[in-house]
Design a protein around this motif. Structure first.
Motif, PDB file in Angstrom:
ATOM      1  N   LEU A 106      15.071  43.203  32.507  1.00 54.09           N
ATOM      2  CA  LEU A 106      13.757  43.847  32.405  1.00 54.09           C
ATOM      3  C   LEU A 106      12.656  42.785  32.372  1.00 54.09           C
ATOM      4  O   LEU A 106      11.619  42.921  33.035  1.00 54.09           O
ATOM      5  CB  LEU A 106      13.694  44.717  31.154  1.00 54.09           C
ATOM      6  CG  LEU A 106      14.478  46.031  31.201  1.00 54.09           C
ATOM      7  CD1 LEU A 106      14.528  46.668  29.822  1.00 54.09           C
ATOM      8  CD2 LEU A 106      13.866  47.002  32.203  1.00 54.09           C
ATOM      9  N   SER A 107      12.892  41.740  31.611  1.00 57.99           N
ATOM     10  CA  SER A 107      11.910  40.666  31.518  1.00 57.99           C
ATOM     11  C   SER A 107      11.727  39.958  32.850  1.00 57.99           C
ATOM     12  O   SER A 107      10.597  39.716  33.297  1.00 57.99           O
ATOM     13  CB  SER A 107      12.343  39.661  30.441  1.00 57.99           C
ATOM     14  OG  SER A 107      11.477  38.556  30.400  1.00 57.99           O
ATOM     15  N   ARG A 108      12.819  39.632  33.525  1.00 61.17           N
ATOM     16  CA  ARG A 108      12.720  38.922  34.804  1.00 61.17           C
ATOM     17  C   ARG A 108      12.011  39.776  35.848  1.00 61.17           C
ATOM     18  O   ARG A 108      11.199  39.294  36.618  1.00 61.17           O
ATOM     19  CB  ARG A 108      14.119  38.539  35.318  1.00 61.17           C
ATOM     20  CG  ARG A 108      14.851  37.526  34.484  1.00 61.17           C
ATOM     21  CD  ARG A 108      14.144  36.187  34.439  1.00 61.17           C
ATOM     22  NE  ARG A 108      14.134  35.506  35.721  1.00 61.17           N
ATOM     23  CZ  ARG A 108      13.054  34.999  36.287  1.00 61.17           C
ATOM     24  NH1 ARG A 108      11.871  35.105  35.708  1.00 61.17           N
ATOM     25  NH2 ARG A 108      13.134  34.357  37.445  1.00 61.17           N
ATOM     26  N   TRP A 109      12.333  41.075  35.863  1.00 62.60           N
ATOM     27  CA  TRP A 109      11.742  41.945  36.866  1.00 62.60           C
ATOM     28  C   TRP A 109      10.235  42.064  36.655  1.00 62.60           C
ATOM     29  O   TRP A 109       9.469  42.134  37.610  1.00 62.60           O
ATOM     30  CB  TRP A 109      12.389  43.329  36.810  1.00 62.60           C
ATOM     31  CG  TRP A 109      12.895  43.770  38.148  1.00 62.60           C
ATOM     32  CD1 TRP A 109      12.140  44.221  39.197  1.00 62.60           C
ATOM     33  CD2 TRP A 109      14.244  43.779  38.602  1.00 62.60           C
ATOM     34  NE1 TRP A 109      12.952  44.504  40.273  1.00 62.60           N
ATOM     35  CE2 TRP A 109      14.234  44.255  39.944  1.00 62.60           C
ATOM     36  CE3 TRP A 109      15.457  43.439  38.010  1.00 62.60           C
ATOM     37  CZ2 TRP A 109      15.397  44.402  40.693  1.00 62.60           C
ATOM     38  CZ3 TRP A 109      16.614  43.597  38.761  1.00 62.60           C
ATOM     39  CH2 TRP A 109      16.582  44.063  40.083  1.00 62.60           C
ATOM     40  N   GLU A 110       9.805  42.102  35.408  1.00 66.33           N
ATOM     41  CA  GLU A 110       8.394  42.323  35.133  1.00 66.33           C
ATOM     42  C   GLU A 110       7.583  41.035  35.131  1.00 66.33           C
ATOM     43  O   GLU A 110       6.355  41.072  35.214  1.00 66.33           O
ATOM     44  CB  GLU A 110       8.243  43.082  33.812  1.00 66.33           C
ATOM     45  CG  GLU A 110       8.810  44.494  33.926  1.00 66.33           C
ATOM     46  CD  GLU A 110       8.760  45.277  32.626  1.00 66.33           C
ATOM     47  OE1 GLU A 110       8.165  44.782  31.657  1.00 66.33           O
ATOM     48  OE2 GLU A 110       9.323  46.389  32.593  1.00 66.33           O
ATOM     49  N   GLN A 111       8.250  39.899  35.059  1.00 71.23           N
ATOM     50  CA  GLN A 111       7.543  38.620  35.117  1.00 71.23           C
ATOM     51  C   GLN A 111       7.338  38.132  36.543  1.00 71.23           C
ATOM     52  O   GLN A 111       6.449  37.323  36.806  1.00 71.23           O
ATOM     53  CB  GLN A 111       8.315  37.549  34.329  1.00 71.23           C
ATOM     54  CG  GLN A 111       8.269  37.736  32.826  1.00 71.23           C
ATOM     55  CD  GLN A 111       9.127  36.712  32.102  1.00 71.23           C
ATOM     56  OE1 GLN A 111       9.770  35.859  32.720  1.00 71.23           O
ATOM     57  NE2 GLN A 111       9.167  36.796  30.797  1.00 71.23           N
ATOM     58  N   ASP A 112       8.160  38.608  37.465  1.00 66.08           N
ATOM     59  CA  ASP A 112       8.108  38.107  38.834  1.00 66.08           C
ATOM     60  C   ASP A 112       8.371  39.271  39.792  1.00 66.08           C
ATOM     61  O   ASP A 112       9.417  39.916  39.706  1.00 66.08           O
ATOM     62  CB  ASP A 112       9.162  37.011  39.033  1.00 66.08           C
ATOM     63  CG  ASP A 112       8.979  36.236  40.317  1.00 66.08           C
ATOM     64  OD1 ASP A 112       8.581  36.849  41.331  1.00 66.08           O
ATOM     65  OD2 ASP A 112       9.229  35.017  40.326  1.00 66.08           O
ATOM     66  N   GLU A 113       7.441  39.527  40.694  1.00 67.31           N
ATOM     67  CA  GLU A 113       7.555  40.646  41.618  1.00 67.31           C
ATOM     68  C   GLU A 113       8.490  40.360  42.788  1.00 67.31           C
ATOM     69  O   GLU A 113       8.709  41.232  43.638  1.00 67.31           O
ATOM     70  CB  GLU A 113       6.175  41.033  42.144  1.00 67.31           C
ATOM     71  CG  GLU A 113       5.234  41.565  41.062  1.00 67.31           C
ATOM     72  CD  GLU A 113       3.888  41.967  41.627  1.00 67.31           C
ATOM     73  OE1 GLU A 113       3.670  41.743  42.834  1.00 67.31           O
ATOM     74  OE2 GLU A 113       3.077  42.508  40.864  1.00 67.31           O
ATOM     75  N   THR A 114       9.051  39.168  42.849  1.00 63.81           N
ATOM     76  CA  THR A 114       9.923  38.823  43.964  1.00 63.81           C
ATOM     77  C   THR A 114      11.120  39.748  44.052  1.00 63.81           C
ATOM     78  O   THR A 114      11.513  40.188  45.140  1.00 63.81           O
ATOM     79  CB  THR A 114      10.399  37.369  43.846  1.00 63.81           C
ATOM     80  OG1 THR A 114       9.277  36.504  43.780  1.00 63.81           O
ATOM     81  CG2 THR A 114      11.254  36.978  45.049  1.00 63.81           C
ATOM     82  N   LEU A 115      11.715  40.063  42.915  1.00 70.11           N
ATOM     83  CA  LEU A 115      12.891  40.930  42.935  1.00 70.11           C
ATOM     84  C   LEU A 115      12.540  42.324  43.430  1.00 70.11           C
ATOM     85  O   LEU A 115      13.324  42.951  44.142  1.00 70.11           O
ATOM     86  CB  LEU A 115      13.516  40.998  41.532  1.00 70.11           C
ATOM     87  CG  LEU A 115      14.547  39.921  41.218  1.00 70.11           C
ATOM     88  CD1 LEU A 115      14.993  40.030  39.768  1.00 70.11           C
ATOM     89  CD2 LEU A 115      15.752  40.024  42.134  1.00 70.11           C
ATOM     90  N   THR A 116      11.390  42.833  43.048  1.00 70.23           N
ATOM     91  CA  THR A 116      10.976  44.147  43.535  1.00 70.23           C
ATOM     92  C   THR A 116      10.761  44.109  45.043  1.00 70.23           C
ATOM     93  O   THR A 116      11.173  45.032  45.768  1.00 70.23           O
ATOM     94  CB  THR A 116       9.683  44.609  42.839  1.00 70.23           C
ATOM     95  OG1 THR A 116       9.925  44.669  41.427  1.00 70.23           O
ATOM     96  CG2 THR A 116       9.268  45.983  43.321  1.00 70.23           C
ATOM     97  N   ALA A 117      10.130  43.047  45.526  1.00 69.14           N
ATOM     98  CA  ALA A 117       9.950  42.900  46.975  1.00 69.14           C
ATOM     99  C   ALA A 117      11.294  42.855  47.683  1.00 69.14           C
ATOM    100  O   ALA A 117      11.495  43.502  48.716  1.00 69.14           O
ATOM    101  CB  ALA A 117       9.154  41.631  47.268  1.00 69.14           C
ATOM    102  N   LEU A 118      12.224  42.114  47.121  1.00 70.26           N
ATOM    103  CA  LEU A 118      13.544  41.984  47.730  1.00 70.26           C
ATOM    104  C   LEU A 118      14.294  43.311  47.700  1.00 70.26           C
ATOM    105  O   LEU A 118      15.000  43.667  48.642  1.00 70.26           O
ATOM    106  CB  LEU A 118      14.343  40.906  46.998  1.00 70.26           C
ATOM    107  CG  LEU A 118      15.724  40.565  47.552  1.00 70.26           C
ATOM    108  CD1 LEU A 118      15.627  40.206  49.026  1.00 70.26           C
ATOM    109  CD2 LEU A 118      16.328  39.417  46.773  1.00 70.26           C
TER     110      LEU A 118
END
Length: 213
Positions: A106-118
């Motif tokens: 949850l922390s990684r996803w909300e700190q960096d939008e790269t994963l959402t883009a991917l």
């Protein structure tokens, strides 16, 4: 100092290290390109995102994008390169691993939008899907190898854990389903943590009964 000495000193200065300004400008340009690329890939998907649109958003000429990354495939690979920063579970009680991993993701996803883009691109584009597989294969799978009660089950357990993590990310950050969006981190941890825990460290389910028996 004589003329010869002054000329020698000037020559030393000219032969010294190059100024830092061009290097800084290069780094800033690359960063602007990658920010724009992540935004466009997340919003438009791989096929619709173009070098021209990305360059326009970054405020540079398209030739600069090609200079640094070659083509759209190279730019995409650079834009979605991502470190999950998996925590070291050695010092964590095994029974807390599931909850800890949910909080971490949850922390990684909300700190960096790269994963959402991917995740957006990976759902529709083979290159995006392969990059997502590579990330989880190289970064989540080793943790499953370490935690699995049976080494032969590690790949299955890693895939099951990924299905829960990616499923929540898809619902919360991409589809934005109201219940998933509205849940607090601790609510998600309470619901999802035990499932991740069971997938990584629990006993495997028994095989189905023999129908012939």
């Amino acid at each position: 100092m004589g003329m010869d000495g002054a000329e020698a000193a000037q020559g030393e200065e000219q032969r010294g290290d190059p100024p830092e300004a061009p290097r800084r400008r290069s780094d800033e340009t690359r960063a602007a390109i990658l920010r724009a690329a992540r935004d466009r890939f997340a919003a438009d998907g791989y096929e619709r995102a173009t070098i021209r649109l990305i360059a326009r958003e970054a405020g540079i000429d398209p030739s600069m994008v090609m200079r640094y990354y070659g083509n759209k495939s190279g730019l995409f690979a650079a834009a979605v390169e991502f470190d999950l920063k998996m925590p070291d579970v050695y010092y964590i009680p095994r029974r807390h691993v599931g909850a800890m991993l949910v909080r971490h993701f949850l922390s990684r996803w909300e700190q960096d939008e790269t994963l959402t883009a991917l995740l957006r691109v990976g759902a529709t584009n083979p290159e995006g899907a392969e990059e997502m597989r590579r990330i989880f294969r190289t970064q989540l799978r080793p943790l499953a190898d370490e935690l699995s009660p049976d080494a032969e089950e590690a790949a299955t357990r890693s895939a099951l854990a990924a299905s829960q993590i990616l499923g929540m990310a898809l619902c919360r950050y991409v589809l934005q389903l109201p219940p998933a969006v509205d849940m607090s981190h601790e609510e998600i941890v309470r619901w999802l943590g035990p499932t991740i825990q069971r997938y990584l460290t629990g006993d495997a389910p028994p095989p189905p009964p023999d129908e012939a028996g």
